[in-house]
Design a protein around this motif. Structure first.
Motif, PDB file in Angstrom:
ATOM      1  N   LEU A 131       2.167 -11.896  -6.592  1.00  0.00           N
ATOM      2  CA  LEU A 131       2.692 -11.884  -7.956  1.00  0.00           C
ATOM      3  C   LEU A 131       2.435 -10.529  -8.597  1.00  0.00           C
ATOM      4  N   ARG A 132       3.517  -9.755  -8.756  1.00  0.00           N
ATOM      5  CA  ARG A 132       3.380  -8.447  -9.420  1.00  0.00           C
ATOM      6  C   ARG A 132       3.232  -8.685 -10.922  1.00  0.00           C
ATOM      7  N   PRO A 133       2.336  -7.971 -11.580  1.00  0.00           N
ATOM      8  CA  PRO A 133       2.215  -8.142 -13.036  1.00  0.00           C
ATOM      9  C   PRO A 133       3.165  -7.191 -13.766  1.00  0.00           C
ATOM     10  N   ALA A 170      10.868   5.959  -4.994  1.00  0.00           N
ATOM     11  CA  ALA A 170      11.845   4.985  -4.535  1.00  0.00           C
ATOM     12  C   ALA A 170      11.957   3.764  -5.431  1.00  0.00           C
ATOM     13  N   GLU A 171      10.964   3.507  -6.271  1.00  0.00           N
ATOM     14  CA  GLU A 171      10.978   2.231  -6.989  1.00  0.00           C
ATOM     15  C   GLU A 171      11.202   2.376  -8.487  1.00  0.00           C
ATOM     16  N   LEU A 172      11.692   3.523  -8.919  1.00  0.00           N
ATOM     17  CA  LEU A 172      11.872   3.728 -10.356  1.00  0.00           C
ATOM     18  C   LEU A 172      13.329   3.799 -10.735  1.00  0.00           C
ATOM     19  N   GLY A 213       0.794  -1.236   0.000  1.00  0.00           N
ATOM     20  CA  GLY A 213       0.000   0.000   0.000  1.00  0.00           C
ATOM     21  C   GLY A 213       0.819   1.274   0.000  1.00  0.00           C
ATOM     22  N   MET A 214       2.091   1.187  -0.416  1.00  0.00           N
ATOM     23  CA  MET A 214       2.922   2.401  -0.409  1.00  0.00           C
ATOM     24  C   MET A 214       2.617   3.248  -1.637  1.00  0.00           C
ATOM     25  N   LEU A 215       2.498   4.542  -1.433  1.00  0.00           N
ATOM     26  CA  LEU A 215       2.238   5.469  -2.544  1.00  0.00           C
ATOM     27  C   LEU A 215       3.525   6.264  -2.717  1.00  0.00           C
ATOM     28  N   GLY A 241       8.684  -6.110   3.367  1.00  0.00           N
ATOM     29  CA  GLY A 241       8.833  -6.744   2.049  1.00  0.00           C
ATOM     30  C   GLY A 241      10.087  -6.252   1.375  1.00  0.00           C
ATOM     31  N   ALA A 242      10.274  -6.718   0.242  1.00  0.00           N
ATOM     32  CA  ALA A 242       9.744  -7.860  -0.440  1.00  0.00           C
ATOM     33  C   ALA A 242      10.830  -8.383  -1.363  1.00  0.00           C
ATOM     34  N   THR A 243      10.803  -9.686  -1.613  1.00  0.00           N
ATOM     35  CA  THR A 243      11.740 -10.227  -2.601  1.00  0.00           C
ATOM     36  C   THR A 243      11.256  -9.872  -4.001  1.00  0.00           C
ATOM     37  N   ALA A 286      15.056  -3.839   1.890  1.00  0.00           N
ATOM     38  CA  ALA A 286      13.708  -4.127   2.402  1.00  0.00           C
ATOM     39  C   ALA A 286      12.982  -2.814   2.684  1.00  0.00           C
ATOM     40  N   TYR A 287      11.674  -2.921   2.783  1.00  0.00           N
ATOM     41  CA  TYR A 287      10.883  -1.769   3.235  1.00  0.00           C
ATOM     42  C   TYR A 287       9.964  -2.221   4.361  1.00  0.00           C
ATOM     43  N   LEU A 288       9.536  -1.226   5.163  1.00  0.00           N
ATOM     44  CA  LEU A 288       8.604  -1.497   6.256  1.00  0.00           C
ATOM     45  C   LEU A 288       7.459  -0.498   6.152  1.00  0.00           C
ATOM     46  N   TYR A 316       2.865  -3.700 -12.380  1.00  0.00           N
ATOM     47  CA  TYR A 316       4.115  -4.101 -11.729  1.00  0.00           C
ATOM     48  C   TYR A 316       4.156  -3.686 -10.256  1.00  0.00           C
ATOM     49  N   ARG A 317       5.088  -2.795  -9.866  1.00  0.00           N
ATOM     50  CA  ARG A 317       5.220  -2.430  -8.450  1.00  0.00           C
ATOM     51  C   ARG A 317       4.276  -1.303  -8.049  1.00  0.00           C
ATOM     52  N   HIS A 318       3.515  -0.790  -9.013  1.00  0.00           N
ATOM     53  CA  HIS A 318       2.830   0.470  -8.755  1.00  0.00           C
ATOM     54  C   HIS A 318       1.310   0.377  -8.822  1.00  0.00           C
TER      55      HIS A 318
HETATM   56  N1  GLY Z   1       5.667  -1.883  -4.432  1.00  0.00           N
HETATM   57  C1  GLY Z   1       6.243  -2.810  -3.544  1.00  0.00           C
HETATM   58  C2  GLY Z   1       6.882  -3.961  -4.188  1.00  0.00           C
HETATM   59  O1  GLY Z   1       6.890  -4.082  -5.394  1.00  0.00           O
HETATM   60  O2  GLY Z   1       7.422  -4.773  -3.476  1.00  0.00           O
END
Ligand code: GLY
Length: 376
Positions: free
Chosen positions: A307-309, A51-53, A45-47, A264-266, A251-253, A333-335
């Motif tokens: 499972l991220r798409p 951080a993930e790009l 649920g992170m908005l 998470g997450a692997t 990791a993130y919390l 995907y992650r978003h």
């Molecule tokens: N958005 C979090 C993850 O992909 O693990």
């Protein structure tokens, strides 16, 4: 008018359905199991657009930021329609570095954010611990991103299910769609018991399972694959009371208001395997413990693998597909949670007006089709 048929009842499918139903369109959302129990339920649920790009993903970055800006109004409308909270929290995110290497990577991220006029602060380890006392004493530096917020993704699902149905939409759970029958005027879906349901349009929003729905020509199918993420849930117990989302190198919390703390997450290319492994949990726990050591004594209350798409370029597929009458809203995907408001708004707009907004043009599913004109 025949209903819009939405294949997939995750956060994306449900929110498109809710937006359409509230605008007066007939809509049916199909989910092969309980709605929202796929990646949407298993996320954190992170908005957090930053951080993930990868730095070169500028179009996606702008899209993520626009969706983040739409979140407060989306929450206001959803909570009013559903009559329940989704635990939107705005304490912000701390992105931390635990050694010299990660501090340098963090500095590059900070420079990139400043170049894009983001209101972020560079903090020393000591300054970061003044903001969030549960950070590890050995942390070198942190970026404080006050605008990177979070939501409780499970509450989000519950609220979307209520809001969709309150607005007049139909939710058909435990109803797998076996096949889509594309047609510009009258597309349909065929259920696993052979029932055919006619629609005015079909929206494919089945996340990692989108490619497996039959009926689309081979090169019209979305090139979406599952990327496994193992996570676990801890229960916070006083005096441990983490307030911020904290992201470290490994990791993130994400703390939720009801005391759930998601770690998470692997990121694993394992097909549809959802086995939770000792190694996966070990990696995530070690990464979490290094940045917030106080998690050591907390009880583990759940573990899972989602499972991220993901598409080939890691960007979503949103808009008309090469299959007539079929719109894609998948590959987030992650978003997925972050991109829920913009995807719902822009797909609902496309269905209402026939116009593709400039926001979703770069994410057209046609970018993966060798000859869209010939295939259409
Ligand atoms: N958005 C979090 C993850 O992909 O693990």
């Amino acid at each position: 008018m025949a209903p819009v048929l939405i294949v997939g009842g995750g956060t994306i499918g449900l929110s498109i359905g809710w937006r359409l139903a509230r605008a007066g369109r007939a809509v049916e959302v199909f989910d092969r199991a309980e709605a929202g129990r796929g990646a949407s339920w298993l996320a954190a649920g992170m908005l957090a657009p930053d951080a993930e790009l990868q730095f070169e993903e500028l179009e996606l970055y702008a899209f993520n930021r626009e969706s983040l800006d739409r979140w407060p109004q989306f929450v206001e409308e959803l909570e009013a329609d559903a009559g329940q909270s989704v635990d939107y929290r705005d304490e912000g995110t701390l992105i931390v570095a635990d050694d010299r290497d990660s501090a340098e990577a963090l500095r590059r991220l900070y420079d990139f954010q400043r170049e894009h006029d983001l209101n972020v602060d560079w903090l020393t380890g000591e300054e970061a611990r003044a903001v969030e006392p549960f950070l590890a004493p050995r942390l070198h530096a942190a970026i404080h991103a006050p605008f990177d917020h979070q939501v409780d993704n499970r509450k989000l699902i519950e609220a979307l299910k209520v809001a969709l149905q309150t607005a007049g939409g139909t939710l058909r759970e435990h109803t797998p769609v076996e096949r889509i029958e594309p047609d510009e005027e009258a597309p349909a879906v065929v259920l696993d018991d052979g029932t055919r349901v006619d629609g005015s349009a079909v929206v494919l929003a089945a996340g990692a399972w989108s490619r497996g729905v039959e009926g689309l020509a081979r090169d019209h199918r979305p090139p979406v694959r599952p990327v496994k993420g193992q996570m676990l849930q801890l229960q916070m117990e006083l005096p441990f009371d983490l307030q911020h989302v904290v992201r470290g190198p490994d990791a993130y919390l994400a703390p939720k208001s009801n005391g759930r703390l998601l770690v998470g997450a692997t990121s694993e290319e394992m097909g549809f395997d959802t086995q939770v492994t000792a190694g996966g949990l070990y990696d995530v726990l070690e990464g979490g413990w290094e940045i917030v050591p106080g998690i050591y004594d907390l009880p583990v209350t759940e573990t899972w693998a989602g499972l991220r798409p993901s598409s080939r370029d890691h960007a979503p597929l949103i808009g008309r597909s090469a299959a007539p009458g079929v719109i894609f809203a998948t590959g987030h995907y992650r978003h997925g949670v972050l991109l829920t408001p913009i995807t719902a708004d822009e797909v609902a707009r496309l269905l209402r007006t026939g116009e593709t907004s400039p926001w979703i043009e770069p994410f057209s599913p046609l970018r993966f089709v060798s000859s869209p004109a010939a295939s259409a």
